[in-house]
Design a protein around this motif. Structure first.
Motif, PDB file in Angstrom:
ATOM      1  N   GLU A 178       3.470   7.667   1.545  1.00  9.20           N
ATOM      2  CA  GLU A 178       2.909   6.412   2.527  1.00  9.20           C
ATOM      3  C   GLU A 178       3.863   5.403   2.260  1.00  9.20           C
ATOM      4  O   GLU A 178       4.022   5.071   0.971  1.00  9.20           O
ATOM      5  CB  GLU A 178       1.640   6.039   1.916  1.00  9.20           C
ATOM      6  CG  GLU A 178       1.092   4.758   2.722  1.00  9.20           C
ATOM      7  CD  GLU A 178      -0.329   4.159   2.365  1.00  9.20           C
ATOM      8  OE1 GLU A 178      -0.806   4.363   1.402  1.00  9.20           O
ATOM      9  OE2 GLU A 178      -0.738   3.649   3.162  1.00  9.20           O
ATOM     10  N   ASP A 228       1.007  -1.116   0.038  1.00 10.04           N
ATOM     11  CA  ASP A 228       0.114  -0.068   0.001  1.00 10.04           C
ATOM     12  C   ASP A 228       0.756   1.188  -0.095  1.00 10.04           C
ATOM     13  O   ASP A 228       1.448   1.683   1.034  1.00 10.04           O
ATOM     14  CB  ASP A 228      -0.834  -0.043   1.284  1.00 10.04           C
ATOM     15  CG  ASP A 228      -1.768   1.273   1.404  1.00 10.04           C
ATOM     16  OD1 ASP A 228      -1.870   2.058   0.439  1.00 10.04           O
ATOM     17  OD2 ASP A 228      -2.434   1.210   2.600  1.00 10.04           O
ATOM     18  N   THR A 277       1.644   1.023   8.046  1.00  7.11           N
ATOM     19  CA  THR A 277       1.973   2.249   7.141  1.00  7.11           C
ATOM     20  C   THR A 277       2.163   3.209   8.045  1.00  7.11           C
ATOM     21  O   THR A 277       1.583   3.677   9.250  1.00  7.11           O
ATOM     22  CB  THR A 277       0.656   2.447   6.123  1.00  7.11           C
ATOM     23  OG1 THR A 277      -0.293   2.749   6.934  1.00  7.11           O
ATOM     24  CG2 THR A 277       0.591   1.180   5.308  1.00  7.11           C
ATOM     25  N   GLU A 335       1.465   7.392   6.762  1.00  9.02           N
ATOM     26  CA  GLU A 335       0.917   8.064   5.541  1.00  9.02           C
ATOM     27  C   GLU A 335       0.359   9.496   5.997  1.00  9.02           C
ATOM     28  O   GLU A 335      -0.828   9.496   5.722  1.00  9.02           O
ATOM     29  CB  GLU A 335       0.084   7.024   5.102  1.00  9.02           C
ATOM     30  CG  GLU A 335      -1.109   6.582   5.800  1.00  9.02           C
ATOM     31  CD  GLU A 335      -2.332   5.632   4.865  1.00  9.02           C
ATOM     32  OE1 GLU A 335      -2.790   6.240   4.054  1.00  9.02           O
ATOM     33  OE2 GLU A 335      -2.288   4.480   5.347  1.00  9.02           O
TER      34      GLU A 335
HETATM   35 MN    MN Z   1      -2.681   2.834   3.866  1.00  9.03          MN
END
Ligand code: MN
Ligand code: GLY
Ligand code: MN
Length: 434
Positions: free
Chosen positions: A413, A251, A375, A377
């Motif tokens: 991210e 991601d 993550t 982000e």
């Molecule tokens: Mn994300």
């Protein structure tokens, strides 16, 4: 022992612990089936039950089962219908085939027959077919068992990390193809196609709908429309797009300025620096909530430095203004699911953190521990709906905010693995390896 075989040992041990804690002896996991559109005979894309791909790297075999009894070898029943209308699901090669007892089935009844009569200590996990209703199972998707398994999943095995490093590598490669298309002044749809072409996949084979936003569209947090025509001017480009490897997710978000100098390029650089600074602050034992709040303070400093406010950074934060520019959470666990599970669980018994009224969209509250992957982000956007309530507020420099509006916003991210001594940035390492 290979990473996969070690992983399988860990998954078995985790299920042993979770099933025993519930007084259960076994579990039956169903891969799922593609939902069919209303009054139609076409189905939506199939997404496998995450607990199915936790055991074996098989993601495209609907109507299949895994049966696991504490301490025993897992049994896999893969659906291979005799059907001349469709291509047969291809079984991925690999060690998993020798690590389980594998049976090909044409229907669910074969599984019922193979498992014997007593399933009264067997939990079922999945979106069940109707036929299981009279199988005498102990429970269907029991919340306490699922919480226990979700809690454990926050710590990744080395096999899972290998899969996520590869997913990041493929996503990073496609990100670069998309970036090149942006600099060649492509439309959003063309950029999206460039991403898929570099991945050599169709869009339903990505973990989530890619966000491909030019100019103002960068401010729409889940923008999943693709304009067919290129805009008359390319000012900015925000892309949030991922990849799967063996069912594990990447991601990644990047933001690009059309001009390498100037106000927007500097803002992208400032968010990028803040993101890396928060990653440097990740340490074992710290709460993710603290990192999120730390990022809000950094966002306040950026908002001040770029002239979006007439007041100092501390007051920007104290008055809650950063939420209007950075409305989402700092990040989330990632793994078998892009928004991976267990971020609010305090323990395997299912006790949960309360939601915080000031930060309602934060998906992760747990303390940082080695083996977690999450993550980071941060973003800054001009979201007019969120700014409406501050209309006329003299703390804001509306003229300066108006200058950012045509660029939409910035998000950066990465996915970060927590180690004993610091972090490994799976995403930046992937870009560096290209
Ligand atoms: Mn994300
Ligand atoms: N792409 C979804 C997210 O960043 O959470
Ligand atoms: Mn994302």
């Amino acid at each position: 022992m290979s990473h996969y075989l070690q992983h399988l040992e860990t998954v078995r041990a985790r299920f042993d612990e979770a099933l025993t804690a519930q007084g259960l002896r076994s579990v039956l996991i169903y891969s799922g089936y593609p939902a069919v559109a209303f009054l139609d005979d076409n189905s939506y894309p199939f997404r496998v039950n995450p607990f199915f791909k936790y055991w074996i790297p098989v993601t495209e075999s609907p109507r299949s089962f895994i049966f696991y009894e504490v301490g025993q070898r897992p049994r896999v029943f893969l659906h291979q219908p005799r059907d001349f209308w469709h291509a047969q699901p291809q079984l991925p090669p690999g060690e998993w085939r020798d690590a389980v007892d594998l049976t090909l089935i044409e229907g669910a009844q074969a599984v019922r027959g193979a498992l014997g009569s007593d399933l009264s200590q067997t939990a079922f996990i999945g979106e069940g077919p109707e036929v299981i209703a009279d199988w005498g199972l102990a429970a269907v998707n029991p919340e306490t068992l699922i919480n226990h398994l979700h809690y454990q999943r926050a710590i990744k095995t080395s096999y899972e990390l290998e899969c996520m490093r590869k997913a990041n590598y493929f996503a990073a490669r496609s990100h670069n193809a998309a970036r090149d298309a942006f600099y060649n002044k492509a439309s959003e749809l063309e950029i999206h196609a460039a991403y898929l072409a570099a991945m050599k996949c169709r869009e339903t084979q990505l973990p989530y709908n890619s966000i491909v936003g030019l100019n103002e569209h960068g401010a729409i947090l889940h923008y999943d429309h693709y304009d067919v025509d290129a805009p008359s001017e390319h000012r900015s480009f925000l892309i949030d797009a991922g990849a799967y490897y063996n069912g594990y997710c990447a991601d990644i978000t990047r933001t690009y300025a059309a001009e390498s100098t100037g106000f927007f390029a500097e803002l992208v650089e400032a968010v990028d620096q803040a993101e890396q600074a928060i990653i440097s602050a990740v340490e074992v034992g710290r709460s993710y909530y603290d990192l999120h709040v730390g990022m809000h303070r950094k966002i306040a400093q950026i908002l001040k430095a770029f002239g979006f406010f007439k007041i100092d950074a501390e007051t920007i934060y104290e008055r809650g203004y950063t939420n209007a520019f950075f409305p989402h959470g700092l990040g989330h666990y990632i793994g078998l699911q892009v928004h991976d599970v267990g971020g609010y669980l305090k323990n395997a018994q299912g006790d949960a953190f309360a939601r915080d009224a000031r930060h309602p969209f934060l998906r992760l509250r747990r303390d940082v521990q080695p083996g977690q992957v999450f993550t980071i982000e941060p973003g800054i956007y001009v979201v007019d709906q969120l700014l409406e309530e501050f209309e006329g507020n003299e703390d804001f420099n509306w003229q300066r905010i108006g200058e950012l509006r045509p660029y939409g916003g910035v998000r950066i991210e990465d996915s970060v693995l927590v180690t004993e001594t610091g972090t490994e940035n799976l995403t930046r390492n992937a870009f560096a390896a290209l």
